[in-house]
Design a protein around this motif. Structure first.
Motif, short mmCIF file in Angstrom:
data_model
loop_
_atom_site.label_atom_id
_atom_site.label_comp_id
_atom_site.label_asym_id
_atom_site.label_seq_id
_atom_site.Cartn_x
_atom_site.Cartn_y
_atom_site.Cartn_z
N ILE A 1 -6.81 -43.02 -12.58
CA ILE A 1 -7.88 -43.45 -11.68
C ILE A 1 -7.29 -44.44 -10.68
N PRO A 2 -7.16 -44.06 -9.42
CA PRO A 2 -6.49 -44.92 -8.44
C PRO A 2 -7.07 -46.33 -8.37
N GLU A 3 -8.39 -46.44 -8.41
CA GLU A 3 -9.03 -47.75 -8.29
C GLU A 3 -8.66 -48.66 -9.46
N LEU A 4 -8.53 -48.09 -10.65
CA LEU A 4 -8.13 -48.88 -11.81
C LEU A 4 -6.66 -49.29 -11.71
N LEU A 5 -5.82 -48.35 -11.29
CA LEU A 5 -4.40 -48.65 -11.15
C LEU A 5 -4.16 -49.72 -10.09
N ALA A 6 -4.95 -49.67 -9.03
CA ALA A 6 -4.79 -50.64 -7.94
C ALA A 6 -5.09 -52.06 -8.38
N GLU A 7 -5.88 -52.21 -9.45
CA GLU A 7 -6.23 -53.54 -9.92
C GLU A 7 -5.17 -54.16 -10.83
N GLN A 8 -4.15 -53.38 -11.19
CA GLN A 8 -3.11 -53.88 -12.10
C GLN A 8 -2.17 -54.85 -11.36
N ASP A 9 -1.99 -56.02 -11.95
CA ASP A 9 -1.20 -57.07 -11.30
C ASP A 9 0.25 -56.65 -11.02
N ILE A 10 0.85 -55.89 -11.94
CA ILE A 10 2.27 -55.54 -11.78
C ILE A 10 2.50 -54.73 -10.52
N LEU A 11 1.49 -53.95 -10.09
CA LEU A 11 1.64 -53.13 -8.88
C LEU A 11 1.65 -53.97 -7.61
N VAL B 1 9.80 -54.80 -16.78
CA VAL B 1 8.99 -54.37 -15.63
C VAL B 1 8.51 -52.94 -15.84
N ARG B 2 9.41 -52.10 -16.31
CA ARG B 2 9.03 -50.70 -16.55
C ARG B 2 7.95 -50.59 -17.62
N ARG B 3 8.05 -51.42 -18.66
CA ARG B 3 7.02 -51.40 -19.71
C ARG B 3 5.67 -51.83 -19.15
N GLN B 4 5.68 -52.79 -18.24
CA GLN B 4 4.43 -53.23 -17.62
C GLN B 4 3.83 -52.12 -16.75
N ILE B 5 4.68 -51.36 -16.07
CA ILE B 5 4.20 -50.24 -15.26
C ILE B 5 3.58 -49.17 -16.17
N GLU B 6 4.26 -48.87 -17.28
CA GLU B 6 3.75 -47.87 -18.21
C GLU B 6 2.41 -48.32 -18.81
N ARG B 7 2.30 -49.61 -19.10
CA ARG B 7 1.05 -50.14 -19.64
C ARG B 7 -0.07 -50.03 -18.60
N ALA B 8 0.29 -50.33 -17.34
CA ALA B 8 -0.70 -50.23 -16.26
C ALA B 8 -1.20 -48.80 -16.11
N LEU B 9 -0.30 -47.84 -16.23
CA LEU B 9 -0.69 -46.43 -16.13
C LEU B 9 -1.61 -46.04 -17.29
N ALA B 10 -1.25 -46.48 -18.49
CA ALA B 10 -2.06 -46.14 -19.66
C ALA B 10 -3.47 -46.72 -19.53
N GLU B 11 -3.56 -47.96 -19.05
CA GLU B 11 -4.86 -48.60 -18.92
C GLU B 11 -5.69 -48.02 -17.78
N SER B 12 -5.03 -47.26 -16.89
CA SER B 12 -5.73 -46.71 -15.72
C SER B 12 -5.96 -45.21 -15.84
N THR B 13 -5.68 -44.65 -17.02
CA THR B 13 -5.82 -43.21 -17.22
C THR B 13 -7.06 -42.90 -18.05
N VAL B 14 -7.88 -42.01 -17.55
CA VAL B 14 -9.11 -41.58 -18.23
C VAL B 14 -9.10 -40.06 -18.33
N ASP B 15 -9.21 -39.55 -19.55
CA ASP B 15 -9.22 -38.09 -19.78
C ASP B 15 -8.01 -37.41 -19.15
N GLY B 16 -6.86 -38.08 -19.23
CA GLY B 16 -5.63 -37.49 -18.73
C GLY B 16 -5.41 -37.62 -17.24
N HIS B 17 -6.30 -38.32 -16.54
CA HIS B 17 -6.16 -38.47 -15.08
C HIS B 17 -6.07 -39.95 -14.70
#
Length: 246
Positions: free
Chosen positions: A148-158, A130-146
C-alpha cells in the motif's frame, strides 16, 4: 577573542561554499538544452531514484516519499573539471553544462549530504540494519500481498534512504564515489529566480551563444558563465566581473 567558525571555514580550500548541479544528455534533450530548460523553468526535475531503497520507488510514485532525487556536488569550483571527465566504472557521464548554487540556498530547500556506508570486507556492514528496516517497512505496508503506497510512504526509513549510498569493492567491483561529495534533494528542486544562481557552467566556446539563448531575466541578471576547465583565478575574475583579458 575566539574565532567564529564561519571565519575559519572560509580559509579551508578543501571545502566549498557552493553546490554544483551538472547536466547530461538525456532522452528529452542535450545537456545544453537541459541547462536552458532548467534556467527557464527554475526547476531541476528529480527523475531517477537513488539510495538504498531505490527499488521501492515503484511503490511510491503517487506519494511524496519518493526516492527520486536531484544530485549536487560540493567539489570546490576549481576542481569541477574532474567531474566532467570520462572515468572508468562511472555510471553517469556529465557534461560541462550546469548550475552553481550557494550551499546556504540549497540547505534552506532541504538538500543534505549523502551518507556513504562502507561495504569493504572485514567488518559488519552498516547497510545490513538499514536493509532490515526497509524489509520491516515493506512488511508493515503490505496488505493481502500488495504494498500500500500510502502506508509505505509513512515509514521513517524511507525518508532517510535517498541520502544513503554504498562505498567499497567487496566483490572486486569498485563502487567508490565518496570523492564526489554528493548532496541530494528529494523530489524536484525549485529556485525562485536567476538571482539565486551563482553562475552557469558551460564550455568557453559556447558562452556567447548560450548567453543569447538565455531568457531576458537571465540576460538582465548578467549571470556569470564559467568553464569547468578554467583555473581558480579565471573563475574568480569572472565571478567578480573583471575582464580576464585586460
Amino acid at each position: 577573542m575566539a574565532d567564529r567558525i564561519e571565519q575559519l571555514l572560509h580559509r579551508r580550500t578543501d571545502l566549498s561554499t557552493f553546490l554544483v548541479h551538472l547536466t547530461k544528455d538525456t532522452d528529452t534533450g542535450t545537456a545544453r538544452e537541459n541547462v536552458l530548460s532548467i534556467a527557464e523553468s527554475r526547476t531541476i526535475e528529480a527523475r531517477t531514484a537513488f539510495g538504498l531503497a531505490r527499488q521501492q520507488d515503484v511503490h511510491l510514485r503517487r506519494t511524496e516519499a519518493t526516492q527520486r532525487v536531484v544530485c549536487f556536488s560540493e567539489t570546490p569550483l576549481e576542481h569541477t573539471w574532474m567531474m566532467v571527465r570520462e572515468i572508468q566504472g562511472r555510471r553517469e557521464a556529465f557534461s560541462k553544462y550546469g548550475l552553481v548554487f550557494t550551499k546556504t540556498i540549497c540547505r534552506r530547500e532541504g538538500c543534505n549530504p549523502v551518507w556513504y556506508l562502507d561495504i569493504n570486507l572485514g567488518h559488519s556492514w552498516l547497510t545490513y540494519p538499514v536493509r532490515r528496516q526497509i524489509e520491516r517497512a515493506l512488511a508493515e505496508s503490505t496488505v493481502d500481498g500488495h504494498v500500500i503506497p500510502e502506508l509505505l510512504a509513512e515509514q521513517d526509513i524511507l525518508q532517510l534512504t535517498p541520502f544513503m549510498e554504498k562505498m567499497g569493492s567487496p566483490n572486486g567491483q569498485r563502487r567508490e564515489f565518496s570523492w564526489e561529495r554528493e548532496w541530494r534533494h528529494v523530489g524536484h528542486f525549485r529556485f525562485k529566480s536567476a538571482e539565486n544562481v551563482v553562475a552557469l557552467l558551460a564550455p568557453e566556446e559556447d558562452h556567447n551563444d548560450l548567453r543569447q539563448d538565455l531568457t531576458y531575466a537571465w540576460q538582465r541578471r548578467e549571470v556569470p558563465l564559467i568553464d569547468p576547465d578554467w583555473g581558480l583565478e579565471r573563475m574568480i575574475s569572472t565571478l567578480s566581473r573583471v575582464r580576464f583579458d585586460c
